[in-house]
Design an enzyme around this catalytic site. Structure first.
Site, short mmCIF file in Angstrom:
data_model
loop_
_atom_site.label_atom_id
_atom_site.label_comp_id
_atom_site.label_asym_id
_atom_site.label_seq_id
_atom_site.Cartn_x
_atom_site.Cartn_y
_atom_site.Cartn_z
N ASP A 1 -1.82 -0.56 5.93
CA ASP A 1 -2.21 0.04 7.21
C ASP A 1 -3.72 0.18 7.39
O ASP A 1 -4.17 0.62 8.44
CB ASP A 1 -1.59 1.44 7.34
CG ASP A 1 -2.27 2.45 6.42
OD1 ASP A 1 -2.49 2.10 5.24
OD2 ASP A 1 -2.62 3.55 6.88
N ASP B 1 -0.34 5.16 0.76
CA ASP B 1 -0.67 6.12 1.81
C ASP B 1 -0.70 5.46 3.19
O ASP B 1 -1.41 4.48 3.40
CB ASP B 1 -2.03 6.77 1.55
CG ASP B 1 -2.00 7.69 0.34
OD1 ASP B 1 -0.90 8.02 -0.13
OD2 ASP B 1 -3.08 8.07 -0.13
N ASP C 1 0.86 -1.17 0.00
CA ASP C 1 0.00 0.00 0.00
C ASP C 1 0.91 1.24 0.00
O ASP C 1 2.09 1.15 0.37
CB ASP C 1 -0.87 -0.05 1.26
CG ASP C 1 -1.67 1.21 1.46
OD1 ASP C 1 -2.31 1.65 0.49
OD2 ASP C 1 -1.65 1.78 2.59
C1 2M8 Z 1 -7.37 8.60 -1.46
O1 2M8 Z 1 -6.88 7.36 -1.00
C2 2M8 Z 1 -6.54 7.20 0.37
C3 2M8 Z 1 -5.94 5.80 0.53
O2 2M8 Z 1 -6.03 5.25 1.77
C4 2M8 Z 1 -7.71 7.39 1.32
O3 2M8 Z 1 -8.81 6.91 1.08
O4 2M8 Z 1 -7.48 8.03 2.33
C5 2M8 Z 1 -7.36 8.60 -3.00
O5 2M8 Z 1 -8.16 9.64 -3.43
C6 2M8 Z 1 -5.97 8.79 -3.57
O6 2M8 Z 1 -6.07 8.91 -4.96
C7 2M8 Z 1 -5.34 10.01 -2.96
O7 2M8 Z 1 -4.01 10.15 -3.39
C8 2M8 Z 1 -5.37 9.91 -1.44
C9 2M8 Z 1 -4.81 11.16 -0.81
O8 2M8 Z 1 -4.91 11.14 0.58
O9 2M8 Z 1 -6.69 9.71 -0.97
MG MG Z 2 -3.10 3.13 3.47
MG MG Z 3 -4.26 2.97 0.14
#
Ligand code: 2M8
Ligand code: MG
Ligand code: MG
Length: 269
Positions: free
Chosen positions: A214, A8, A6
């Protein structure tokens, strides 16, 4: 080994999106020939930039398992079931995003003021709620398969909302910040497909999978990998797994936890 990760909150810091703590270990993995495959909620447009910064030339899985982009140099042969698209072989698992945007629009009245979703938000607003720069927010907004929803209401109402989405045929997945609405696809199914293909194309190599994540949207890949590594998050409890064997949880958050676990497993004798 093949590593599926993953981004983020795992390879990238949840708040700052920094990957400084993994730079040297990514170099080591590259020297050892161990592929690192991003398996993320992010879009193709975001991945093109991020993998450049991470110096990765491997395949990557986008939008929570909705599709896999495989650079054509990665495999000797084009995998069955893929199409060729600008230097990649593309394997798709999910219908296009427009359908889910339509479904969300039909729920607007019943859940008014309780949610907003990317295709109806300005780039400035997406930048505000993600902490991404406006440039990066623009890349995050180019969804092909699934629509991120920012839930503004309470938990009880969110449960009803998720139920309504499921009734409409969607598979909502919770990311670090957003509820991702798409068809049936997940990070586990994509991992399994790519690993099988790797095995088919390299029958001489014995390959096991290490998955790192995570969040709740990582559960499916953590369940199917040979080894599951749960990366500690500063904002949410570790993803709950059914399996109990071959599960490790990091002591540190995000990329620091990533380096800690991979170092201990692969580089400590
Ligand atoms: C979104 O994805 C993260 C992944 O865990 C989330 O849901 O918090 C998506 O929109 C992704 O494209 C974007 O880069 C990210 C930014 O925090 O949020
Ligand atoms: Mg994540
Ligand atoms: Mg993710």
């Amino acid at each position: 080994h093949i590593i599926f990760t993953d981004l983020d909150g795992t390879l990238l810091d949840h708040h700052s999106y920094s990957f400084a703590p993994v730079v040297s270990i990514l170099d080591k993995l590259q020297q050892e020939g161990i592929p690192v495959i991003p398996n993320t909620s992010k879009t193709f447009a975001e991945l093109v930039e991020i993998r450049g910064a991470l110096k990765l030339t491997t395949p990557f899985i986008v939008e929570n398992g909705a599709a896999i982009y495989i650079p054509t140099h990665f495999f000797p042969q084009q995998p069955i079931g893929t199409i060729e698209k600008s230097g990649y072989w593309l394997k798709e698992f999910s219908p296009r995003v427009e359908h889910w945007v339509g479904v969300l629009d039909t729920l607007q009245a019943a859940f008014s003021e309780e949610f907003e979703h990317f295709s109806r938000m300005s780039v400035k607003r997406i930048s505000e709620v993600t902490g991404l720069s406006e440039h990066d927010a623009e890349l995050a907004a180019t969804r092909e398969y699934g629509e991120p929803v920012n839930w503004l209401g309470d938990q009880a109402s969110k449960t009803l909302f998720i139920h309504a989405l499921e009734e409409a045929g969607a598979t909502p997945l919770q990311g670090g910040r957003f509820l991702h609405v798409s068809g049936y696809s997940d990070k586990g199914q994509a991992l399994t497909w790519l690993l099988n293909e790797y095995q088919k194309q390299h029958p001489d190599k014995q390959c096991d999978s290490i998955a790192l994540g995570d969040g709740q949207n990582d559960v499916a890949m953590l369940e199917v990998a040979s080894l599951a590594i749960r990366i500690l998050s500063p904002t949410t409890p570790p993803p709950e797994l059914k399996r109990t064997n071959k599960v490790i949880t990091s002591h540190n958050f995000g990329p620091t936890g990533w380096a800690e676990c991979i170092e201990a497993i692969l580089f400590k004798q």
